[in-house]
Scaffold this motif. Structure first.
Motif: not given
Length: 508
Positions: A137-142, A145-150, A156-162
């Motif tokens: 689960m920590n790998q998912v959060l990393e 925060n690093t690859s999808l954040w702009e 938030i919607f982008r996080y949910i869909e991924w």
């Protein structure tokens, strides 16, 4: 006087962006959207799994070491090429795992808290799941925060869909080196004192120790969702070949299905004929038993009672003769016990159980005038009455699989008993007229015993001979054939070899 206003995006503050995003998420996810606080929210996400996806569990460490030792000893004695060695290693690895096909997994909950300067700063993320470890689960959060954040965008919607579409494949590839068809449940106990617990949470029930403990919940959830998805699609019955909606079919545990009309007819026919072993999946090479709750769902109460009765008989029960309930059979004592009326019955005579006492039969009297072959005798092992009509006195009981002597009712193991105690072919109360003893007399003939094949010698032209091997077989000689002196080992031999014919029992 009319007032005209123009919209300037630069005038939209961060709070308006957060409000707009929350309203959009609430309209999309509705019941799965949960507001915890002013800026803290949670969303339950239904994750998608790839085709032919499996949940796997590794064996215990000591079992893997044993397999590794066996594999090492095998490779030291055999020479294999790299291709065969690779395929063998892959096959061995899959044999060590417990595999469970999965089409749906329990939800993953994503929590997020907006900072005051969002979207200039990323939101604080939290995640919880029952089938992932804290590290996964920590790998998912990393990654979020690093690859999808702009910066400057609503993410938030982008996080949910991924998480919905790609998280399962991401975890599978991280663990299995670019293999996205399976996930191994970790058997490492969860460390509830880990610093990771600040942002990740393991959804667990009482008694769970590791993600492996969640397997029963995963399988139950998968079964429920499989039926829901199955009911939404049309199917063709493999028996009557009728296409219909999924709601008109019944999905079995094995994954096969038939329409409800064919299932009802199949159950009724097999119960009427007493063939409950045929109540199983109709798919060739499957044969999985149909669940009992499905039988009760599609048959009448009368058929269900008959089905339960036949099932009881296959499980070692018989109908109680006193209360018509079900009595358990004890194969060791040949008796039954009813848990309803507490009545025990003897399986041999169908009367009240009589431990230590043989069943009701007439005791054999000392009077030898009656032919014993016409009277039953009890087996010394299980007391079953046995009738003997022909043959030797060594008797085999088919009930308890014991060998015993018909004359003295002693349990024996072979023919040694008849060499010292009883006679193999004699009936009590009957004795032969002529009793022959072994002696070195004038041998006038030799012949094979028609029962045991041993050599039988004739002395002084006496046609009443006795085989000393089977002790009690009386022969009368009719035919004379030439024989040589080499056929005899006793005395001087002259005359003919005689072929014996049994004339019957000689009466006293």
């Amino acid at each position: 006087m009319s007032i005209h206003t123009s919209f300037d995006p630069s005038l939209v503050d961060d709070n308006d962006i957060k409000i707009q995003e929350v309203e959009v998420l609430k309209s999309i996810y509705y019941e799965d959207f949960i507001k915890e606080d002013d800026d803290l929210y949670r969303i339950r996400i239904k994750v998608e799994v790839p085709d032919h996806f499996e949940i796997r569990i590794k064996r215990q460490q000591h079992q893997e070491e044993e397999v590794a030792e066996q594999s090492t000893s095998t490779t030291t004695t055999l020479t294999t090429d790299p291709i065969n060695s690779s395929s063998s290693s892959s096959s061995s690895s899959s044999c060590q795992d417990e595999c469970y096909p999965i089409i749906c997994l329990p939800n993953v909950t994503l929590g997020f808290e907006y900072p005051k300067d969002y979207p200039s700063s990323p939101p604080t993320l939290m995640i919880s799941c029952c089938w992932l470890s804290l590290e996964e689960m920590n790998q998912v959060l990393e990654y979020l925060n690093t690859s999808l954040w702009e910066e400057g965008e609503s993410v938030i919607f982008r996080y949910i869909e991924w998480i919905k579409s790609s998280m399962v494949s991401f975890i599978a590839k991280e663990r299995q080196q670019n293999v996205d068809c399976c996930i191994y449940l970790s058997n490492v106990p969860i460390d509830f004192g880990s610093p990771l617990n600040e942002f990740v949470s393991w959804d667990h029930q009482e008694g769970w120790t590791s993600p492996t403990s969640s397997l029963p919940l995963l399988l139950a959830h998968n079964t429920h969702e499989s039926k829901r998805v199955f009911a939404q699609e049309p199917h063709c019955c493999p028996i009557c070949y009728i296409d219909d909606d999924g709601t008109k079919f019944e999905l079995f545990k094995c994954g096969h299905f038939i329409c409800k009309a064919c299932l009802c007819h199949m159950l009724t026919v097999n119960i009427d004929s007493g063939s409950i072993n045929s109540i199983k999946c109709t798919e060739p090479c499957c044969g999985a038993a149909i669940e009992q709750h499905l039988v009760s769902k599609y048959v009448s109460q009368e058929h269900m009672e008959r089905y339960n009765g036949q099932m009881k008989k296959t499980q070692g029960f018989v109908a109680c003769t006193r209360c018509k309930g079900w009595a358990k059979v004890d194969p060791n004592t040949r008796s039954t016990f009813c848990g309803t009326c507490y009545y025990s019955m003897c399986m041999l005579c169908t009367k009240t159980w009589h431990p230590g006492v043989t069943c009701n039969y007439e005791a054999i009297q000392s009077d030898r005038s009656t032919d014993v072959a016409q009277r039953p005798r009890p087996c010394p092992g299980c007391s079953v009455l046995i009738w003997k009509f022909d043959g030797c006195n060594k008797v085999h009981c088919v009930m308890c699989d014991k060998l015993f002597c018909w004359l003295c009712l002693q349990v024996i193991s072979g023919y040694e008993h008849f060499e010292t105690t009883c006679i193999l072919f004699e009936i009590p109360g009957q004795r032969p007229r002529f009793v022959q003893t072994r002696h070195d007399g004038n041998v006038t003939g030799i012949c094979p015993c028609s029962r045991c094949g041993a050599k039988v010698y004739q002395y002084s032209q006496n046609n009443h001979v006795l085989c000393f091997q089977c002790k009690g077989a009386i022969f009368a000689v009719k035919e004379l054939l030439p024989f040589s002196q080499q056929d005899s080992t006793i005395g001087s031999v002259h005359g003919f070899m005689e072929r014996p014919t049994i004339l019957g029992k000689i009466e006293l």
